[in-house]
Design a protein around this motif. Structure first.
Motif, PDB file in Angstrom:
ATOM      1  N   TYR A 117      37.263  10.959  62.654  1.00  0.00           N
ATOM      2  CA  TYR A 117      35.843  10.605  62.569  1.00  0.00           C
ATOM      3  C   TYR A 117      35.027  11.768  62.021  1.00  0.00           C
ATOM      4  CZ  TYR A 117      35.419  13.221  66.964  1.00  0.00           C
ATOM      5  OH  TYR A 117      35.459  14.198  67.916  1.00  0.00           O
ATOM      6  N   ALA A 118      33.960  11.428  61.322  1.00  0.00           N
ATOM      7  CA  ALA A 118      33.034  12.439  60.816  1.00  0.00           C
ATOM      8  C   ALA A 118      32.291  13.055  61.997  1.00  0.00           C
ATOM      9  CB  ALA A 118      32.043  11.806  59.847  1.00  0.00           C
ATOM     10  N   VAL A 119      32.163  14.367  61.986  1.00  0.00           N
ATOM     11  CA  VAL A 119      31.512  15.033  63.112  1.00  0.00           C
ATOM     12  C   VAL A 119      29.994  15.087  62.985  1.00  0.00           C
ATOM     13  CG1 VAL A 119      33.523  16.413  63.731  1.00  0.00           C
ATOM     14  CG2 VAL A 119      31.858  17.335  62.124  1.00  0.00           C
ATOM     15  N   ASP A 120      29.486  14.869  61.778  1.00  0.00           N
ATOM     16  CA  ASP A 120      28.034  14.866  61.607  1.00  0.00           C
ATOM     17  C   ASP A 120      27.661  14.003  60.398  1.00  0.00           C
ATOM     18  OD1 ASP A 120      28.517  16.466  59.325  1.00  0.00           O
ATOM     19  OD2 ASP A 120      28.045  18.311  60.394  1.00  0.00           O
ATOM     20  N   ASP A 121      26.375  13.799  60.221  1.00  0.00           N
ATOM     21  CA  ASP A 121      25.908  12.942  59.136  1.00  0.00           C
ATOM     22  C   ASP A 121      26.273  13.494  57.768  1.00  0.00           C
ATOM     23  OD1 ASP A 121      24.891  11.184  61.000  1.00  0.00           O
ATOM     24  OD2 ASP A 121      22.807  11.823  60.752  1.00  0.00           O
ATOM     25  N   ALA A 122      26.240  14.808  57.596  1.00  0.00           N
ATOM     26  CA  ALA A 122      26.577  15.397  56.297  1.00  0.00           C
ATOM     27  C   ALA A 122      28.026  15.090  55.921  1.00  0.00           C
ATOM     28  CB  ALA A 122      26.336  16.901  56.318  1.00  0.00           C
ATOM     29  N   CYS A 174      25.615   7.563  57.599  1.00  0.00           N
ATOM     30  CA  CYS A 174      25.510   8.473  58.741  1.00  0.00           C
ATOM     31  C   CYS A 174      26.791   8.371  59.561  1.00  0.00           C
ATOM     32  CB  CYS A 174      24.285   8.146  59.601  1.00  0.00           C
ATOM     33  SG  CYS A 174      24.353   6.521  60.370  1.00  0.00           S
ATOM     34  N   ALA A 175      26.989   9.320  60.447  1.00  0.00           N
ATOM     35  CA  ALA A 175      28.194   9.327  61.271  1.00  0.00           C
ATOM     36  C   ALA A 175      28.269   8.098  62.172  1.00  0.00           C
ATOM     37  CB  ALA A 175      28.252  10.609  62.100  1.00  0.00           C
ATOM     38  N   ALA A 176      27.149   7.669  62.711  1.00  0.00           N
ATOM     39  CA  ALA A 176      27.157   6.512  63.615  1.00  0.00           C
ATOM     40  C   ALA A 176      27.662   5.256  62.924  1.00  0.00           C
ATOM     41  CB  ALA A 176      25.756   6.278  64.179  1.00  0.00           C
ATOM     42  N   ALA A 177      27.368   5.101  61.649  1.00  0.00           N
ATOM     43  CA  ALA A 177      27.849   3.929  60.916  1.00  0.00           C
ATOM     44  C   ALA A 177      29.369   3.956  60.812  1.00  0.00           C
ATOM     45  CB  ALA A 177      27.212   3.878  59.528  1.00  0.00           C
TER      46      ALA A 177
END
Length: 90
Positions: A35-40, A49-52
């Protein structure tokens, strides 16, 4: 609303692709999802964004019915290889 529908369709397609890959794993093997750790980081791999991305991974976990381990992208050999493969397709 159109943007939300498009995002949901993208999340579902991504989840379907992850499930197809997971189906190729040996029976009983733990599935590792990065998973991506942040939006960037999420934006660098095509998510708004990461939440998506996390919501899409939640769809995978809910539908998979196998052991799953969630890890930050690139922190293990498998997620590093997956991240490299993703970058090569871009």
């Amino acid at each position: 609303m159109a943007e939300l529908r498009a995002l949901h369709a993208f999340q579902r397609r991504s989840a379907d692709e992850a499930l197809a890959l997971a189906a190729k794993a040996p029976e009983g093997a733990e599935i590792e999802l990065g998973y991506a750790v942040d939006d960037a980081e999420a934006q660098a791999i095509g998510w708004p964004c990461a939440a998506a991305q996390h919501a899409s991974l939640g769809m995978v976990v809910a539908r998979l019915g196998r052991p799953v381990r969630l890890v930050p992208r690139g922190t293990t050999l498998a997620t590093t290889a997956a991240a490299d493969a993703h970058e090569a397709r871009r």
